[in-house]
Design a protein around this motif. Structure first.
Motif, short mmCIF file in Angstrom:
data_model
loop_
_atom_site.label_atom_id
_atom_site.label_comp_id
_atom_site.label_asym_id
_atom_site.label_seq_id
_atom_site.Cartn_x
_atom_site.Cartn_y
_atom_site.Cartn_z
N MET A 1 0.88 -0.97 -0.10
CA MET A 1 0.00 -0.05 0.14
C MET A 1 0.72 0.97 0.12
O MET A 1 0.21 2.57 0.06
CB MET A 1 -1.13 -0.16 1.14
CG MET A 1 -1.34 -1.50 1.38
SD MET A 1 -2.96 -0.85 -0.18
CE MET A 1 -3.80 0.42 -0.33
N SER A 2 1.60 1.69 0.06
CA SER A 2 2.71 2.11 -0.01
C SER A 2 3.21 2.67 -1.08
O SER A 2 2.78 1.89 -2.76
CB SER A 2 4.03 1.95 0.95
OG SER A 2 5.07 1.21 0.46
N ARG A 3 3.97 4.35 -1.12
CA ARG A 3 3.88 4.65 -2.36
C ARG A 3 5.03 5.14 -2.53
O ARG A 3 5.40 6.40 -1.93
CB ARG A 3 3.19 5.75 -3.12
CG ARG A 3 3.08 5.83 -4.57
CD ARG A 3 1.79 7.18 -5.26
NE ARG A 3 1.56 7.83 -3.94
CZ ARG A 3 2.16 9.35 -3.94
NH1 ARG A 3 3.23 9.72 -5.15
NH2 ARG A 3 1.81 10.67 -3.35
N PHE A 4 5.85 5.44 -3.46
CA PHE A 4 7.39 6.33 -3.44
C PHE A 4 7.33 6.36 -4.79
O PHE A 4 7.49 5.82 -5.81
CB PHE A 4 8.63 5.53 -3.17
CG PHE A 4 8.22 5.13 -1.44
CD1 PHE A 4 9.20 6.25 -0.67
CD2 PHE A 4 7.92 3.72 -0.86
CE1 PHE A 4 9.70 5.92 0.63
CE2 PHE A 4 8.00 3.98 0.36
CZ PHE A 4 8.42 4.94 1.53
N PHE B 197 8.03 3.56 -7.33
CA PHE B 197 8.33 1.65 -7.20
C PHE B 197 7.37 1.28 -6.81
O PHE B 197 6.79 1.57 -5.70
CB PHE B 197 9.46 2.10 -6.24
CG PHE B 197 10.46 2.38 -6.69
CD1 PHE B 197 11.93 2.20 -6.96
CD2 PHE B 197 10.51 4.05 -6.46
CE1 PHE B 197 13.56 2.86 -7.45
CE2 PHE B 197 11.87 5.06 -6.98
CZ PHE B 197 13.50 4.73 -6.90
N ALA B 198 7.30 0.08 -7.44
CA ALA B 198 5.96 -0.61 -7.35
C ALA B 198 6.22 -1.42 -6.27
O ALA B 198 4.96 -2.24 -5.85
CB ALA B 198 5.63 -1.53 -8.85
N LYS B 199 7.76 -2.02 -5.83
CA LYS B 199 7.76 -3.13 -4.73
C LYS B 199 8.66 -2.35 -3.90
O LYS B 199 9.41 -1.46 -4.44
CB LYS B 199 8.44 -4.35 -4.98
CG LYS B 199 8.72 -5.13 -4.58
CD LYS B 199 9.55 -6.49 -5.11
CE LYS B 199 10.09 -7.37 -3.67
NZ LYS B 199 10.73 -8.27 -4.18
N LYS C 131 13.02 -0.84 1.86
CA LYS C 131 14.28 -0.89 0.38
C LYS C 131 13.62 -0.46 -0.38
O LYS C 131 11.36 -0.96 -0.44
CB LYS C 131 14.72 -2.13 0.77
CG LYS C 131 14.87 -2.43 1.32
CD LYS C 131 15.33 -4.11 1.40
CE LYS C 131 16.53 -5.39 2.64
NZ LYS C 131 17.88 -4.77 2.22
N LEU C 132 13.61 0.29 -1.03
CA LEU C 132 12.62 0.89 -2.42
C LEU C 132 13.30 -0.56 -4.15
O LEU C 132 14.82 -0.79 -3.90
CB LEU C 132 12.95 1.45 -3.02
CG LEU C 132 12.73 3.29 -2.12
CD1 LEU C 132 13.19 3.87 -2.73
CD2 LEU C 132 10.69 2.59 -1.80
N ALA D 297 8.57 2.01 -12.46
CA ALA D 297 8.26 2.52 -13.90
C ALA D 297 7.83 3.68 -13.75
O ALA D 297 7.37 4.29 -13.11
CB ALA D 297 7.18 1.63 -13.62
N GLU D 298 7.74 3.97 -15.43
CA GLU D 298 7.18 5.35 -15.78
C GLU D 298 5.61 5.91 -15.03
O GLU D 298 5.02 4.99 -15.24
CB GLU D 298 7.45 5.86 -17.08
CG GLU D 298 6.83 6.57 -17.71
CD GLU D 298 7.26 8.46 -17.68
OE1 GLU D 298 7.04 9.05 -17.08
OE2 GLU D 298 8.20 7.85 -17.07
#
Length: 163
Positions: A5-8, A29-31, A44-45, A51-52
């Protein structure tokens, strides 16, 4: 634990005499892995998950302006050429936070630097954005130059987070 659920998001900027022909970009960063508790944060990213998200115009992210081919080229440059995911698969961070101020050691491309920024906390959720960071201070190369350097990626990014 992985926090899906995080967004970076990292915001990149254009530079050079012909920068008006280029684009600023927002990449997600999806993961990610992130843990924040008792005034300490670690995370960690995963570089290969970058991804764009879209092109930034007038402060807004436009998600429908890039072709799949262009997105693939941006992924290859960001993941392989710039962040060197084969050697450095993650961007790591650890630090402390209290009273809306955070002090975090960020390790990128094998080099660690301290970053300070403000954040907001609401019900255990954290939101914020770093000030301008210079990737070259972590040894991150900015290889993209076009038209003999008249158009290039600027040595400035911002990270925005919501977790």
């Amino acid at each position: 634990n992985l926090n899906q659920m995080s967004r970076f998001t990292v915001y990149t900027h254009k530079a050079g005499v012909l920068s008006a022909l280029g684009h600023d970009h927002a990449l997600n960063f999806a993961k990610t892995e992130v843990k924040a508790a008792d005034g300490k944060v670690t995370g960690k990213l995963f570089v290969d998950s970058i991804a764009e998200w879209g092109v930034v115009k007038d402060g807004n992210v436009k998600t429908d302006t890039m072709s799949e081919k262009d997105k693939g080229e941006i992924y290859n440059h960001a993941c392989n050429d710039i962040l060197k995911s084969g050697d450095f698969p993650t961007i790591d961070f650890e630090g402390t936070y209290a009273g809306g101020k955070a002090k975090v050691n960020v390790t990128m491309c094998g080099k660690t630097k301290e970053v300070e920024f403000d954040y907001k906390e609401d019900g255990g959720k954290f939101k914020g954005k770093t000030g301008t960071l210079k990737p070259s201070e972590w040894g991150v190369p900015l290889p993209f130059k076009a038209l003999a350097g008249a158009m290039q990626v600027a040595d400035q990014v911002e990270f925005e987070f919501d977790f």
